[in-house]
Motif scaffolding. Structure first.
Motif, PDB file in Angstrom:
ATOM      1  N   MET A 154     -57.435 -13.251 -29.633  1.00 18.08           N
ATOM      2  CA  MET A 154     -56.294 -13.640 -30.399  1.00 18.08           C
ATOM      3  C   MET A 154     -55.814 -12.566 -31.202  1.00 18.08           C
ATOM      4  O   MET A 154     -54.715 -12.489 -31.422  1.00 18.08           O
ATOM      5  CB  MET A 154     -56.790 -14.918 -31.453  1.00 18.08           C
ATOM      6  N   ASP A 155     -56.778 -11.518 -31.735  1.00 13.25           N
ATOM      7  CA  ASP A 155     -56.323 -10.451 -32.401  1.00 13.25           C
ATOM      8  C   ASP A 155     -55.552  -9.657 -31.652  1.00 13.25           C
ATOM      9  O   ASP A 155     -54.427  -8.975 -32.029  1.00 13.25           O
ATOM     10  CB  ASP A 155     -57.646  -9.633 -32.837  1.00 13.25           C
ATOM     11  N   ALA A 156     -55.659  -9.467 -30.255  1.00 12.90           N
ATOM     12  CA  ALA A 156     -55.008  -8.389 -29.319  1.00 12.90           C
ATOM     13  C   ALA A 156     -53.569  -9.409 -29.106  1.00 12.90           C
ATOM     14  O   ALA A 156     -52.642  -8.714 -29.244  1.00 12.90           O
ATOM     15  CB  ALA A 156     -55.622  -8.266 -28.032  1.00 12.90           C
ATOM     16  N   ALA A 157     -53.469 -10.736 -29.274  1.00 14.76           N
ATOM     17  CA  ALA A 157     -52.302 -11.472 -28.832  1.00 14.76           C
ATOM     18  C   ALA A 157     -51.399 -11.422 -29.912  1.00 14.76           C
ATOM     19  O   ALA A 157     -50.307 -11.718 -29.615  1.00 14.76           O
ATOM     20  CB  ALA A 157     -52.902 -12.945 -28.315  1.00 14.76           C
ATOM     21  N   GLN A 158     -51.833 -10.933 -30.940  1.00 18.19           N
ATOM     22  CA  GLN A 158     -50.823 -10.948 -32.308  1.00 18.19           C
ATOM     23  C   GLN A 158     -49.684  -9.764 -31.995  1.00 18.19           C
ATOM     24  O   GLN A 158     -48.796  -9.952 -32.735  1.00 18.19           O
ATOM     25  CB  GLN A 158     -51.795 -10.536 -33.559  1.00 18.19           C
ATOM     26  N   CYS A 159     -49.867  -8.956 -31.227  1.00 27.17           N
ATOM     27  CA  CYS A 159     -48.660  -7.839 -31.115  1.00 27.17           C
ATOM     28  C   CYS A 159     -47.539  -8.404 -30.619  1.00 27.17           C
ATOM     29  O   CYS A 159     -47.617  -9.414 -29.636  1.00 27.17           O
ATOM     30  CB  CYS A 159     -49.329  -7.025 -29.668  1.00 27.17           C
ATOM     31  N   ILE A 160     -46.556  -8.210 -31.327  1.00 27.44           N
ATOM     32  CA  ILE A 160     -45.294  -8.623 -31.213  1.00 27.44           C
ATOM     33  C   ILE A 160     -44.362  -7.735 -30.355  1.00 27.44           C
ATOM     34  O   ILE A 160     -43.096  -8.281 -30.267  1.00 27.44           O
ATOM     35  CB  ILE A 160     -44.614  -9.199 -32.567  1.00 27.44           C
ATOM     36  N   GLY A 161     -44.888  -6.542 -29.853  1.00 23.69           N
ATOM     37  CA  GLY A 161     -43.962  -5.883 -28.941  1.00 23.69           C
ATOM     38  C   GLY A 161     -43.047  -5.203 -29.740  1.00 23.69           C
ATOM     39  O   GLY A 161     -41.894  -4.905 -28.929  1.00 23.69           O
ATOM     40  N   CYS A 162     -43.024  -4.974 -30.870  1.00 22.85           N
ATOM     41  CA  CYS A 162     -41.962  -4.309 -31.882  1.00 22.85           C
ATOM     42  C   CYS A 162     -41.775  -2.716 -31.240  1.00 22.85           C
ATOM     43  O   CYS A 162     -40.645  -2.324 -31.365  1.00 22.85           O
ATOM     44  CB  CYS A 162     -42.128  -4.302 -33.249  1.00 22.85           C
ATOM     45  N   GLY A 163     -42.753  -2.184 -30.773  1.00 17.56           N
ATOM     46  CA  GLY A 163     -42.534  -0.674 -30.641  1.00 17.56           C
ATOM     47  C   GLY A 163     -42.784   0.296 -31.675  1.00 17.56           C
ATOM     48  O   GLY A 163     -42.759   1.699 -31.633  1.00 17.56           O
ATOM     49  N   ALA A 164     -43.351  -0.236 -32.869  1.00 16.98           N
ATOM     50  CA  ALA A 164     -43.390   0.548 -33.891  1.00 16.98           C
ATOM     51  C   ALA A 164     -44.715   1.791 -33.590  1.00 16.98           C
ATOM     52  O   ALA A 164     -44.502   3.027 -34.314  1.00 16.98           O
ATOM     53  CB  ALA A 164     -43.891  -0.223 -35.166  1.00 16.98           C
ATOM     54  N   CYS A 165     -45.675   1.133 -33.052  1.00 19.79           N
ATOM     55  CA  CYS A 165     -46.619   2.344 -32.359  1.00 19.79           C
ATOM     56  C   CYS A 165     -46.046   3.267 -31.676  1.00 19.79           C
ATOM     57  O   CYS A 165     -46.288   4.569 -31.938  1.00 19.79           O
ATOM     58  CB  CYS A 165     -47.584   1.564 -31.584  1.00 19.79           C
ATOM     59  N   VAL A 166     -45.118   3.197 -30.831  1.00 13.63           N
ATOM     60  CA  VAL A 166     -44.344   4.218 -30.157  1.00 13.63           C
ATOM     61  C   VAL A 166     -43.659   5.092 -31.186  1.00 13.63           C
ATOM     62  O   VAL A 166     -43.640   6.605 -31.060  1.00 13.63           O
ATOM     63  CB  VAL A 166     -43.599   3.598 -29.177  1.00 13.63           C
ATOM     64  N   ALA A 167     -42.725   4.524 -32.012  1.00 12.30           N
ATOM     65  CA  ALA A 167     -41.996   5.242 -32.931  1.00 12.30           C
ATOM     66  C   ALA A 167     -42.785   6.175 -34.051  1.00 12.30           C
ATOM     67  O   ALA A 167     -42.339   7.121 -34.532  1.00 12.30           O
ATOM     68  CB  ALA A 167     -41.181   4.334 -33.553  1.00 12.30           C
ATOM     69  N   ALA A 168     -44.081   5.788 -34.428  1.00  9.42           N
ATOM     70  CA  ALA A 168     -44.870   6.574 -35.323  1.00  9.42           C
ATOM     71  C   ALA A 168     -45.482   7.934 -34.504  1.00  9.42           C
ATOM     72  O   ALA A 168     -46.004   8.565 -35.199  1.00  9.42           O
ATOM     73  CB  ALA A 168     -45.765   5.502 -36.100  1.00  9.42           C
ATOM     74  N   CYS A 169     -45.686   7.596 -33.114  1.00  3.08           N
ATOM     75  CA  CYS A 169     -46.796   8.282 -32.615  1.00  3.08           C
ATOM     76  C   CYS A 169     -45.962   9.652 -32.262  1.00  3.08           C
ATOM     77  O   CYS A 169     -44.633   9.634 -31.754  1.00  3.08           O
ATOM     78  CB  CYS A 169     -47.312   7.684 -31.194  1.00  3.08           C
ATOM     79  N   LYS A 170     -46.631  10.717 -32.468  1.00  6.96           N
ATOM     80  CA  LYS A 170     -45.825  12.176 -32.380  1.00  6.96           C
ATOM     81  C   LYS A 170     -45.606  12.344 -30.712  1.00  6.96           C
ATOM     82  O   LYS A 170     -44.825  13.214 -30.327  1.00  6.96           O
ATOM     83  CB  LYS A 170     -46.858  13.210 -32.906  1.00  6.96           C
ATOM     84  N   ASN A 171     -46.657  11.624 -29.677  1.00 10.35           N
ATOM     85  CA  ASN A 171     -46.204  11.563 -28.374  1.00 10.35           C
ATOM     86  C   ASN A 171     -45.640  10.626 -27.979  1.00 10.35           C
ATOM     87  O   ASN A 171     -45.251  10.502 -26.833  1.00 10.35           O
ATOM     88  CB  ASN A 171     -47.424  11.838 -27.818  1.00 10.35           C
ATOM     89  N   ALA A 172     -44.891   9.632 -28.697  1.00 14.03           N
ATOM     90  CA  ALA A 172     -44.353   8.487 -28.335  1.00 14.03           C
ATOM     91  C   ALA A 172     -45.232   7.707 -27.352  1.00 14.03           C
ATOM     92  O   ALA A 172     -44.656   7.184 -26.170  1.00 14.03           O
ATOM     93  CB  ALA A 172     -42.888   8.647 -27.688  1.00 14.03           C
TER      94      ALA A 172
END
Length: 258
Positions: A154-172
């Motif tokens: 359930m913790d994993a299923a909370q991901c809403i797929g917004c893409g903030a992780c990509v935007a914050a990562c220096k490597n995208a």
């Protein structure tokens, strides 16, 4: 409250873009960031100007559509909060707020603050599902699942797929997103039969889409509105390594080695 907005405007991916300055009217501090943009767009429309394009849908922190970088941070100043759940009382009245789109090669810009995140859809289409017969609801309820496993899924299923992780990562990198989507299925009994095929297919599609590699800086976890843990990346890496060792069972049978 009154603010000075510095908003990225760009008509299309192929046209040049730049920051434009807008002064907001007096605002109620309890309105959300997206409601504030609505107010600004109403004024622009009244003046005969093109309103600022931005993505939104549920406005309840569930859909992941509100993909904005606010003052250099995806989703804004708070931890574990999406843009649509960020309120203007979070900022100092009179401040200048910089608003720009998520920036990543795999998220091409469409217009202004809108980016194309169909790369995530294609990753999900590669393996983010269960195709085997799992029976009906009574059958699923009859399968014992340890509480700690169910909670982790359930913790994993909370991901809403917004893409903030990509935007914050220096490597995208999209590793946090992919690991959450892999783990929510791989942890449960219904996802076990396709576990190795799933992780290989989704990781390979992620690489095909042009996302960068993970160097474990933790920036993805820091900006995730659902605070998805880096532990899921470690778990996916283990699953992927095992999947590579096992190989493709279909190819093995075709070669007479299965």
């Amino acid at each position: 409250m009154i603010f000075r907005l510095k908003v990225w405007r760009q008509k299309s991916a192929g046209s040049p873009g730049s920051f434009q300055i807008y002064e907001t009217p007096e605002l109620n501090p309890n309105i959300s960031f997206l409601e504030m943009l609505d107010v600004v767009n109403e004024e622009l429309t009244m003046k005969g100007q093109d309103p600022v394009a931005f993505d939104h849908d549920c406005r309840e922190g569930i859909c992941g559509a509100c993909s904005l970088v606010i003052d250099g941070k995806p989703h804004g100043p708070h931890r574990g909060v999406a843009t649509c759940q960020t309120y203007m009382r979070s900022f100092r009245s009179g401040a200048e707020i910089r608003v720009e789109p998520f920036r990543a090669r795999a998220f091409p810009l469409v217009k202004d603050l809108v980016v194309d995140r169909k790369a995530f859809d294609r990753i999900m289409q590669a393996g983010g599902f269960i195709s085997i017969r799992t029976g009906g609801a009574p059958d699923a309820n009859a399968i014992p699942v340890p509480k700690e496993v169910a909670d982790l899924a359930m913790d994993a299923a909370q991901c809403i797929g917004c893409g903030a992780c990509v935007a914050a990562c220096k490597n995208a990198s999209a590793m946090l997103f992919v690991s959450a989507k892999v783990s929510q299925l791989n942890l449960l009994p219904q996802g076990q039969p396709e576990k190795h095929r799933r992780v290989r297919a989704m990781v390979e599609q992620m690489e095909t889409e042009g996302f960068g590699s993970c160097t474990v800086t933790g920036s993805c976890e820091a900006v995730c509105p659902k605070e998805i843990s880096l532990d899921f990346i470690a778990k996916m890496n283990r699953d992927y390594a095992v999947a590579l060792l096992k190989g493709d069972p279909k190819k093995g049978k075709a070669a007479g080695t299965g």
